[in-house]
Each structure stands twice: as C-alpha cells, then as structure tokens.
Enzyme design. Structure first.
Site, PDB file in Angstrom:
ATOM      1  N   THR A  70      35.751  38.422  40.703  1.00 53.42           N
ATOM      2  CA  THR A  70      36.103  39.724  40.132  1.00 53.42           C
ATOM      3  C   THR A  70      34.843  40.530  39.813  1.00 53.42           C
ATOM      4  OG1 THR A  70      38.125  38.792  39.228  1.00 53.42           O
ATOM      5  CG2 THR A  70      37.346  40.838  38.229  1.00 53.42           C
ATOM      6  N   HIS A 197      35.295  28.522  41.982  1.00 48.22           N
ATOM      7  CA  HIS A 197      36.507  27.722  41.745  1.00 48.22           C
ATOM      8  C   HIS A 197      37.476  27.716  42.922  1.00 48.22           C
ATOM      9  CE1 HIS A 197      39.643  30.826  40.578  1.00 48.22           C
ATOM     10  NE2 HIS A 197      38.561  31.569  40.472  1.00 48.22           N
ATOM     11  N   CYS A 320      47.079  35.399  41.311  1.00 47.48           N
ATOM     12  CA  CYS A 320      46.207  36.005  40.315  1.00 47.48           C
ATOM     13  C   CYS A 320      46.959  37.061  39.523  1.00 47.48           C
ATOM     14  CB  CYS A 320      45.007  36.660  40.980  1.00 47.48           C
ATOM     15  SG  CYS A 320      44.050  35.504  41.894  1.00 47.48           S
TER      16      CYS A 320
END
Ligand code: PLP
Length: 369
Positions: A70, A197, A320
């Site tokens: 992000t 991740h 998400c």
C-alpha cells in the site's frame, strides 16, 4: 483448517522467521547509529538490499524499504506527481485499491486520471493505452498481476508505449514478486511495488524499486534513511525476513509453479466431474495457484461462510476489501455475466497446500451447492 487464501496473505517461512530472531532480541541496535553495536544491523540491511535487488534484476541502491504494498503504491503515484511535470496519470480499472484510491486522491488535487478498460480476461491492451496516452501523460501505472483473477499483464509492451510518450511506468507487482520471474530492466519498469507477506515473508514490510535517476519526491519526511527519501528507523528484522523469504521463493519458482498447476488441476477436475456450472476468470497467462471462478446462480458470500464453518479459508472478490460486500470492481470490469457474477469465489493456493486439500475444498463446495 485448510488455508487457501494465499493471495490475501501467506504463512511466514520458517527460515525467514529464524533469520529475523537475532534482530529482534540481541542485535536490536538502530541501524543508523554510528557505534559498533549497530554494525550487525547495518550489515544485515546491506545484505538484504543486495539480495532483494538481485531477485528482480535491480541495483541495491534502487531498492527502498517501505511498510508494504500500500505504501509503495501510494508513494509511486503521489510522490511522483508532486513534481507536477505534466500532471496526468493513466491506470487501469482493475488495479488494487492501493492504486485506485491513491489515484482518486491525486484527482482531488486536480490531476486528471484515466482508468483504462480491460478485456474479458482482464488484460490491459497496449493499443488501448496508445489510444489514451498523450504528451501530457506523466505516469502510467498498470499492475503486473491482478490480485483477484491472477491475469499477468503485458507490462513490457505497456512500458514501451509509456516510454515512447516520455512517461514513466510503475507496476504494482505485489502479487507477482516471488511467484514469477521478474527482471525490471528487461521489462522496462521504472518503479515496482512489492510486499513481503505475499511471498511468505513478514507483514508490514515491503519495498519500492525506483530506477536510478527517476525524479521522485520523498514520501516520508524525517531522518535520512533510504537515501533521504523514506524516513523512519528501519525495520531490520522485517527486512531480513523479507530478503530470506524472497530469495527462497525466487529459487523455487519452477518447482512451485508445477505444484500450483497440479493443485489447480485437482480442484478444477473435481468441479468438472460434478458438472458444476461455472466460468473461470482471468486470462490463460495468469499467476500459478490462483483460481477465480463464478458459479451460476450462487452467492460467493454464502459459499465463503459455509466453507468457514468447515474450517476452510477462501475469499470472494478482493480479500483486502472484505468489509465491502458489493460486486468486486474487477469482476465488473471483465464483464462476468450477471447470472454468474454474484457467485464468485477465489481460491489461492500456496506452498503449504496439498492435493488432498485442493480436492477437499472442491468436494465441500460441490456438497453445499
Ligand atoms: N497491491 C496488490 C495487488 C495487492 O494484492 C495488495 C494486497 O492484497 C496490495 C497492493 C497491498 O499490499 P499490503 O497488504 O502490503 O499493503
């Protein structure tokens, strides 16, 4: 539990975990301090930067550590446009919200943004970009692989179009890094976002590749870390874990791709044998292990919750954005027919999944249908 939502996040690799431990417990020094206690942390950062750079064909000084995908996406879009050279940006309708919402922000500041449509397989065609790009385009940002349907975009062709108009090319490669081979020079990429991740690294750490001599503004102001462009005390343990996980993933791409394809086969053939009426979304060229299907007359949310009761984790639309229960923007953009669209689920396999698990997920879906 069967975990098949690896596009949302992955389990931390054990070697990455072991490599991180010393920097949490004993070698906890601030890497930017001048005393000898900081030497181990400094050297770990240097090694990690080099390893990561090698994994994507970059130079170590072109790797900037961030808090994840992000932040990298926001930085490349906002930090770049602050120079306001020509003030126009082109992206696609199927980007992750980290890109779409960053673009919405720059639109509010008065910069025009064009959202390119995609084919029914989710491809952004270079000819579509050519129709919209002008001499006023500053930046083109198109993802390397889509997080919902796995489609791998023709980024080298898209980057060539961007460059022919003097625009920079950014790619959100969060889903692709560690899963397919990437060479930023061969692909002609100026900026690339990645997140640990997604490849069995720790959460809250990622990087932005910025090609040398790209005039990008600092994202975080403060200390002089990351060449003065991204201030803040370095997350040494996270960075070390990310480098170990990435190197391991890149070294096993061929073997892992084969395994992912056999898991996909095991799952899809069960559905076909049971004559489930579904369409598979995404192009032929897609991320290994990503299965996005739309089942006729079904409800993806219902499937997700029923599978959850059986200890199976999958996703509908974008993981998400699980609070948002509207039809995903990607499924809308690729034009999945109405009678199928609501019944969309995503199964994303990872290195810990087995053939037996793939078959169990399929048979549980068949049972509940
Ligand atoms: N971009 C894509 C394509 C993603 O799939 C994600 C997360 O799912 C992100 C960006 C955001 O990454 P992070 O979770 O590291 O902020």
């Amino acid at each position: 539990m069967i975990y098949a939502d690896n596009a949302a996040t992955t389990r931390l690799d054990e070697d990455a975990y072991k490599a991180m431990q010393p920097y949490l417990l004993n070698e906890y020094a601030n890497a930017s301090q001048p005393y000898s206690f900081s030497r181990a942390a400094k050297s770990a950062l240097r090694t990690a930067r080099k390893t990561i750079a090698e994994c994507i064909g970059a130079e170590p000084e072109e790797i900037y550590f961030t808090s994840g995908g992000t932040e990298s996406d926001n930085w490349s879009i906002k930090g770049f446009l602050e120079y306001g050279r020509r003030k126009a940006i082109i992206t696609s309708q199927i980007e992750h919200h980290a890109v779409l919402n960053a673009c919405a922000d720059v639109e509010r500041l008065g910069y025009p943004v064009i959202y390119l449509p995609v084919t029914c397989d989710g491809f952004v065609l270079p000819c579509t970009l050519k129709e919209q790009i002008t001499e006023n385009t500053d930046l083109v940002s198109i993802m390397l692989a889509n997080n919902e349907i796995g489609t791998i975009e023709p980024v080298s062709e898209l980057a060539a179009v961007a460059h022919s108009y003097g625009a920079y090319f950014h790619t959100d490669a969060v889903q692709a890094v560690g899963h397919i081979h990437i060479n930023v020079c061969a692909l002609g990429i100026d900026m690339l976002s990645a997140s640990a991740h997604k490849f069995n690294g720790p959460k809250g750490i990622g990087f932005l590749y910025i090609k040398k001599d790209t005039a990008i503004h600092a994202y975080m102001c403060g200390g002089s870390q990351e060449n003065g462009l991204r201030a803040g005390t370095e997350n040494v343990a996270g960075i070390v874990g990310m480098a170990v996980a990435l190197e391991k993933s890149v070294n096993s791409i061929e073997e892992s791709t084969k395994r992912m394809l056999s898991l996909e086969d095991a799952f899809i053939s069960e559905l076909l044998a049971a004559k489930v009426d579904f369409v598979r979304n995404g192009g032929e060229k897609r991320l290994p292990g990503n299965i996005n299907i739309s089942i006729r007359g079904e409800d993806g949310e219902r499937i997700l919750h029923r599978l959850d009761l059986r200890g199976i984790c999958i996703s509908t639309g974008s993981a998400c954005d699980s609070v948002n229960t509207q039809l995903s923007h990607v499924i809308r953009a690729i034009g999945v027919p109405d009678e199928y669209a609501k019944g969309t689920v995503r199964i994303s396999f990872g290195k810990h999944n087995t053939i037996a698990e793939a078959k169990t997920i399929a048979s549980e879906i068949i049972k509940l249908l």
